[in-house]
Design an enzyme around this catalytic site. Structure first.
Site, PDB file in Angstrom:
ATOM      1  N   ASN A 226       3.952   1.576   2.101  1.00 21.40           N
ATOM      2  CA  ASN A 226       5.061   0.687   1.760  1.00 21.40           C
ATOM      3  C   ASN A 226       5.853   1.215   0.575  1.00 21.40           C
ATOM      4  OD1 ASN A 226       2.489  -1.619   2.213  1.00 21.40           O
ATOM      5  ND2 ASN A 226       4.065  -1.318   3.750  1.00 21.40           N
TER       6      ASN A 226
ATOM      7  N   HIS B  15       0.846  -1.182   0.000  1.00 21.48           N
ATOM      8  CA  HIS B  15       0.000   0.000   0.000  1.00 21.48           C
ATOM      9  C   HIS B  15       0.885   1.237   0.000  1.00 21.48           C
ATOM     10  CE1 HIS B  15      -4.035  -1.577   0.082  1.00 21.48           C
ATOM     11  NE2 HIS B  15      -3.698  -2.444   1.026  1.00 21.48           N
TER      12      HIS B  15
ATOM     13  N   ASP C  74       0.220   6.821  -3.726  1.00 18.47           N
ATOM     14  CA  ASP C  74      -0.941   6.412  -4.522  1.00 18.47           C
ATOM     15  C   ASP C  74      -1.316   7.455  -5.574  1.00 18.47           C
ATOM     16  OD1 ASP C  74      -1.296   4.011  -3.310  1.00 18.47           O
ATOM     17  OD2 ASP C  74      -3.201   4.484  -2.355  1.00 18.47           O
TER      18      ASP C  74
END
Length: 362
Positions: A125, A122, A152
């Site tokens: 990480n 995610h 992200d």
């Protein structure tokens, strides 16, 4: 639909996180984004990332579902997917299963190859592997998760969009599509160019909260106010720093050695005491309209009603759901208003009908 991307058709494989945001931003700017969903569900007006999109329900385990998906992707010429490497190939929808003109946008954390490419992860990480997370936070505490905005959406979504639009431009001359491998570890690393420059010049310490932009400098951090709220302080330039000192009643002589790290710890305590003497509203009034680079730290609800944000209508309410207006803005090809999310699979009949009636777009 209207906007600078009107006429662009994109297929989005349903997922979570950076892929859906990429599709939303493209739809915001006028692209016709069709989500291939593997289930049907009622419309959810709170799912902001689905706004402006159409949805088709397909069973990709069936031959008919796969062939329809292939036809939709080939007609659109662009597909976005965020699965682990190899999933689309196993579905029979990999790049080799499609027309050579298709632009295949792949968004993952680790990338399409490398030792971790098949591992789960995610935002936190991916961010941890780039060196960026280690530079965030205070000295005595673990690095904090900076929401999932950095890896992200910053290193992932934005680089996927850049890659897709670059591939669309290149296809105009080559006539061919290609795979866009948008890995969050690559994108975040690319965004760290300034910090790599600092480090190469010996101007960046590996110790957290000891540098110019990581909270080490007393003039680039947040301070607690009398009413237990916060002000963001960031006057890096000398002329702006002088205004901070003047408006906050701090010693003017601090301008002489503003960038001397040896003074920072002691001054941070002094500045904290100063900001704790007034409320957030009082400080906001004092610094309003100045170049001191000081602004209140607002909640999401407060942000919408701030005079500047309200004047630009940066945040709007659609069907009772607060969300951002389309960005960026254009002088001519302005996008239409926001269309609320539709039901998953709600456009299946219309999309299937159009697929059989219309020729493949160029």
């Amino acid at each position: 639909m209207s906007g600078p991307l009107k006429g662009l058709e994109i297929i989005e494989m349903a997922g979570i996180g950076p892929g859906p945001l990429a599709g939303q931003l493209l739809a915001d700017l006028g692209a016709d984004v069709i989500v291939i969903d593997r289930a049907e569900a009622p419309a959810d007006k709170t799912d902001v990332n689905r706004r402006g999109k159409r949805s088709v329900f397909l069973d990709l385990k069936s031959e008919e579902g796969r062939s329809t998906a292939q036809a939709l992707i080939n007609r659109a010429g662009i597909v976005i997917e965020g699965f682990r490497p190899g999933v689309m190939e196993r579905l029979g929808l990999g790049p080799d299963d499609l027309d050579e003109t298709v632009i295949f946008g792949r968004i993952t954390g680790w990338g399409q190859d490398g030792p971790l490419s098949q591992s789960a992860g995610h935002d936190i990480n991916y961010l941890g592997l780039t060196g960026a997370l280690a530079a965030m936070g205070t000295v005595d505490n673990p690095p904090p998760p900076p929401l999932n905005l950095v890896a992200d959406y910053g290193g992932g979504t934005m680089f996927l969009l850049l890659g897709i639009l670059a591939a669309v431009f290149e296809r105009q001359t080559s006539g061919k599509g290609q795979v866009v491998d948008a890995a969050m570890v690559d994108g975040v690393s690319a965004m760290m160019g300034l910090f790599h420059t600092f480090k190469a010049r010996g101007a960046w310490s590996e110790n957290r909260a000891s540098n110019l932009l990581d909270g080490g400098a007393p003039f680039y951090r947040c301070y607690r106010t009398k009413d237990d709220l916060f002000m963001s302080v960031g006057p890096l330039e000398p002329q702006f720093f002088a205004l901070l000192l003047e408006k906050a009643g701090l010693p003017a002589e601090h301008s002489v050695d503003q960038n001397d790290p040896a003074t920072w710890a002691e001054r941070a305590e002094l500045y904290a005491q100063a900001f704790a003497s007034k409320t957030q509203a009082e400080w906001s009034g004092i610094f309003s309209g100045t170049d001191a680079c000081v602004a209140p730290v607002l909640s999401m609800d407060e942000a919408a009603s701030h005079p500047h944000m309200a004047a630009r209508q940066t945040l709007v309410e659609v069907d009772g759901v607060l969300q951002a207006a389309p960005a960026p803005r254009f002088s001519r090809s302005k996008p239409t208003g926001i269309n609320t999310p539709k039901a998953m699979g709600g456009d299946t009949a219309a999309i299937r009908r159009a697929l059989h009636e219309a020729p493949k777009s160029e």
